[in-house]
Design an enzyme around this catalytic site. Structure first.
Site: not given
Length: 461
Positions: A230, A264
């Site tokens: 990720e 993120c």
């Protein structure tokens, strides 16, 4: 023995010092993980769930301590730090609730003379490399599902947030988890790379930068093991002309500036229909001016420092380049005495007059800045939103839910929202495309990457 120091962004002091694990310590931890996994995979799923549930109870009981340590390690305002403990609990309990069904054998249609089914077997030893920005929630995404699936876990946490690994270990210890099922290591980058190459590591989960993801792929190459990556984003939001303007401003600006923009899936670029662009910008600037930049240990602070001075200077550089190229900066950094070059404290910023040639609109900022562009219609918004190397999340704000869903189907992202952003629902798959990574965590599907199928084809005698 090498020493790792955690420099607090609050005041630049050394907050934590830890010895880095040497080769002998790494060997001991890996050996324990391998040995423990053989027994752990035989433990029924329901019993694994009970251990994890008791761990969560012990973890949330320390909310005040964990919140204070979080603030000092990475700078989130103390008034907001407790929310991460709640997020940890929500994600862990969701995966515990899903585990029994998700990990159950797959039964096939009857075939006379045969018994056939598919089981989900654990991979073995999982190495989880977690970041500092949401240090508990990003870790729990991988730790708890991996353990529920019958794997053992070695957690390597960021050097910025080493206490987070230790506190998770404390909670598992209080829950009575068997020795070796969950362990942590404080390691150098070189030692981490060597561990990824160790043939006893069967799975690697990494959350962090694109460069970090490339490091994992490079070191795992040729081993044919599962890797989950990720790697962040440059997530867009589109504000259609039909919105409740105040609600849209509040939602998208919080999505851009919570945690000082260090998320993120935080919003880093905003596209607004031209008919409401000026009104949106006016309200967004007013919203931004209400933020209080200050020492995050002060309960009135709503915007803390970024993680380190270098990160703040990186964002300052993006802003200065954009302004030099014709963008307008709406916030005067001089209004924020703590915001100065070389400091981790950074004034929030909103830019208009931006375009995709500017770094601030295509390069991950990971700080309290957002650029806003007007668009003429949905098609232009879609083209600009998809014009990115990243694809983690994307959001459309609109009263027309059918139109919003239709746009969402065409957006190139792992998660698409209408009328919200910067959120992770643990019952939905968390995944990204393009340079936002590979693999899936959370939801029922998250267990797939932590197990391998084993088929049983049994012919009756």
């Amino acid at each position: 023995m090498a020493i790792q120091q955690t420099i607090s962004p609050v005041d630049g002091s050394v907050y934590v010092e830890r010895e880095l694990a040497d080769a002998a310590e790494v060997e001991k931890v890996v050996g324990r993980a391998v040995a423990a996994q053989r027994d752990w995979q035989q433990v029924p799923v329901g019993e694994r769930c009970r251990y994890c549930s008791t761990m969560v109870d012990a973890f949330v009981a320390r909310r005040d301590q964990l919140s204070k340590e979080l603030t000092w390690q990475m700078g989130r305002p103390i008034a907001q730090a407790g929310g991460e403990i709640g997020g940890f609990e929500e994600r862990a309990r969701a995966m515990i609730a899903l585990a029994d069904q998700a990990l159950a054998p797959l039964q096939l249609a009857d075939k006379p003379g045969f018994t056939r089914y598919i089981t989900r077997e654990p991979l073995g030893v999982s190495l989880i490399v977690a970041p500092w920005n949401f240090p508990f929630m990003t870790a729990v995404n991988a730790v708890v599902p991996a353990i529920l699936a019958g794997n053992t876990v070695i957690l390597k946490h960021s050097a910025q947030t080493p206490l987070c690994a230790e506190r998770i270990a404390d909670a598992f210890r209080e829950a009575g988890l068997p020795e070796g099922v969950f362990q942590y290591l404080h390691m150098s980058h070189e030692a981490t790379e060597a561990l990824i190459r160790d043939p006893r590591i069967d799975h690697v989960s990494f959350t962090g930068s694109v460069a970090g993801g490339e490091m994992v792929e490079r070191n795992a190459r040729g081993r044919f093991i599962a890797t989950a990556l990720e790697l962040g984003g440059k997530d867009p939001a589109y504000i259609r002309a039909d919105v409740d303007l105040d609600a849209a401003v509040d939602g998208v600006m919080d999505g851009a500036f919570f945690n000082s923009g260090q998320s993120c899936c935080g919003i880093e670029r905003i596209y607004v229909h031209k008919d409401i662009h000026d009104a949106f910008v006016e309200r967004a600037v007013a919203w931004l001016r209400q933020l209080k930049l200050g020492n995050p240990t002060d309960p009135i602070t709503t915007l803390g420092p970024v993680v380190k001075p270098a990160a703040a200077d990186f964002v300052r550089g993006q802003v200065e380049e954009a302004v030099a190229a014709g963008a307008r900066a709406w916030i005067d950094p001089g209004d924020y005495p703590l915001s100065a070059p070389g400091s981790a404290y950074l004034a929030p910023q909103l830019l208009t007059g931006v375009d995709h040639s500017m770094r601030v609109m295509h390069e991950e900022s990971f700080g309290p800045v957002v650029g806003i562009m007007p668009v003429v219609d949905d098609e232009q918004a879609l083209a600009l939103m998809n014009d990115s190397l990243f694809g983690l999340t994307a959001a459309v704000f609109t009263r027309d839910l059918k139109a919003g869903e239709a746009m969402a189907r065409r957006l190139q992202a792992g998660t698409v929202f209408t009328n919200r952003c910067d959120y992770l629902d643990p019952e939905l798959a968390w995944t990204g495309i393009k340079q936002s990574g590979r693999g899936c965590s959370l939801s029922r599907l998250g267990f797939d990457s932590l197990t391998r199928p084993k088929s049983f084809h049994l012919k009756h005698a």
